[in-house]
Design an enzyme around this catalytic site. Structure first.
Site, mmCIF file in Angstrom:
data_model
loop_
_atom_site.group_PDB
_atom_site.id
_atom_site.type_symbol
_atom_site.label_atom_id
_atom_site.label_comp_id
_atom_site.label_asym_id
_atom_site.label_seq_id
_atom_site.Cartn_x
_atom_site.Cartn_y
_atom_site.Cartn_z
ATOM 1 N N GLU A 18 -6.188 4.828 8.501
ATOM 2 C CA GLU A 18 -5.932 6.231 8.178
ATOM 3 C C GLU A 18 -7.148 6.877 7.518
ATOM 4 O OE1 GLU A 18 -1.220 5.183 7.716
ATOM 5 O OE2 GLU A 18 -2.396 5.601 5.910
ATOM 6 N N GLU A 64 -4.890 -4.834 10.961
ATOM 7 C CA GLU A 64 -3.841 -3.836 11.136
ATOM 8 C C GLU A 64 -4.050 -3.087 12.454
ATOM 9 O OE1 GLU A 64 -1.940 -2.256 7.197
ATOM 10 O OE2 GLU A 64 -3.927 -1.392 7.453
ATOM 11 N N LYS A 97 0.137 4.367 -0.231
ATOM 12 C CA LYS A 97 -0.428 5.554 0.422
ATOM 13 C C LYS A 97 -0.181 6.796 -0.446
ATOM 14 C CE LYS A 97 0.116 3.240 4.842
ATOM 15 N NZ LYS A 97 0.388 3.364 6.299
ATOM 16 N N GLY A 133 3.312 2.062 11.008
ATOM 17 C CA GLY A 133 4.330 3.086 10.843
ATOM 18 C C GLY A 133 5.086 3.442 12.106
ATOM 19 N N HIS A 182 -8.970 1.338 5.617
ATOM 20 C CA HIS A 182 -7.691 1.503 6.298
ATOM 21 C C HIS A 182 -7.867 2.466 7.473
ATOM 22 C CE1 HIS A 182 -3.488 2.523 7.015
ATOM 23 N NE2 HIS A 182 -3.163 1.452 6.320
ATOM 24 N N SER A 229 3.790 -2.192 10.393
ATOM 25 C CA SER A 229 5.249 -2.218 10.560
ATOM 26 C C SER A 229 5.848 -3.572 10.190
ATOM 27 C CB SER A 229 5.633 -1.833 11.999
ATOM 28 O OG SER A 229 5.306 -0.490 12.264
ATOM 29 N N ASN A 267 0.866 -1.181 0.000
ATOM 30 C CA ASN A 267 0.000 0.000 0.000
ATOM 31 C C ASN A 267 0.899 1.226 0.000
ATOM 32 O OD1 ASN A 267 -2.051 1.882 0.302
ATOM 33 N ND2 ASN A 267 -2.309 1.511 2.492
#
Length: 270
Positions: free
Chosen positions: A93, A161, A12, A167, A91, A206, A10
């Protein structure tokens, strides 16, 4: 039942046309026993498909409507027209930055299915959920709320996730991942019956070359959804290699699958 490993990247909000050379290198290193898919920014879908026709290219999000006055959004029909075969949805985010609800994520999955595209549906708990002992409860609730109608393994994968791991360089232990995937699998069994055994469950958060082997071969982990490490072949290919199984099996994520081909695969590698 053996499920083929899927390693999905991904990108992003990263990448430009110059970065497509990384996709070429990733495609060159792909092996026939691991499925590989990359979700890229909408601006790169058409050139990515042209550059690596043997690699599954997808979108990073989709609007639930087929068309209309939704400035800046992209529909499933548009993704398909650009050559994408799947999209990431839900996701964390998107859920946090854009306030997406489970109902909206479910509608996005259903839009993808209407147009013959596959979905990687993301779910995961926050650090507060984990620290309060409610991680499994929250993830199961998210799955129930986000799972689309007609959910089936030939077009849907679930990516667990944990928000606190994305991250950050921190990851749950293999034992914690196995526990969560077990809860997800059991919930799917209650919701869709026998097909739950074939749905692929990916881990994301991660994932690196250093921890990929341990995570990818933990019980009931069928692959990975990789963020930053998917941006270069140097960091992504080792994760692909770590996913190599002892035996190939069914359940591939490929362009043939998107066209309802008989073998139902998600990332066909010749």
């Amino acid at each position: 039942m053996i499920r083929r490993k899927l390693v999905a990247g991904n990108w992003k909000m990263n990448g430009n046309r110059a970065a497509l050379s990384e996709l070429v290198a990733i495609a060159a290193a792909a092996r026939p026993d691991v499925d590989v898919a990359i979700a890229v920014p909408a601006t790169l879908i058409i050139p990515a498909v042209a550059s690596v026709p043997r690699l599954a290219i997808g979108g990073e999000d989709v609007h639930p409507a087929d068309h209309g006055a939704h400035t800046g959004c992209i529909s499933a029909a548009m993704l398909k027209d650009a050559g994408a075969t799947f999209s990431v949805i839900g996701h964390s985010e998107r859920r946090s930055d854009c306030g997406e609800t489970d109902a909206e994520v479910r509608a996005k999955a259903e839009a993808l299915h209407r147009h013959g595209l596959a979905a990687i549906l993301c779910i995961g708990e926050t650090l507060a959920d984990r620290q309060s002992g409610r991680a499994v409860e929250m993830v199961v609730r998210q799955l129930i709320g986000s799972l689309p109608s007609q959910a089936a393994p030939d077009w849907l994968s679930i990516a667990y996730e944990p928000v606190w791991a994305i991250g950050t360089g921190h990851t749950p232990t293999a034992t914690e991942v196995v526990e969560m995937h077990g809860a997800i699998r059991a919930t799917l069994r209650d919701l869709i019956g026998g097909d739950a055994a074939v749905v692929r469950l990916l881990y994301g958060g991660s994932v690196t070359a250093d921890n990929a082997a341990q995570l990818l071969h933990a019980g009931d982990v069928d692959g990975a959804l990789v963020g930053g490490a998917s941006l270069t072949a140097a960091t992504f290919v080792p994760i692909m290699n770590a996913a190599q199984p002892a035996n190939a099996g069914a359940g591939r994520f490929s362009r043939a699958q998107q066209n309802n081909a008989v073998d139902h695969v998600i990332a066909a590698q010749a």
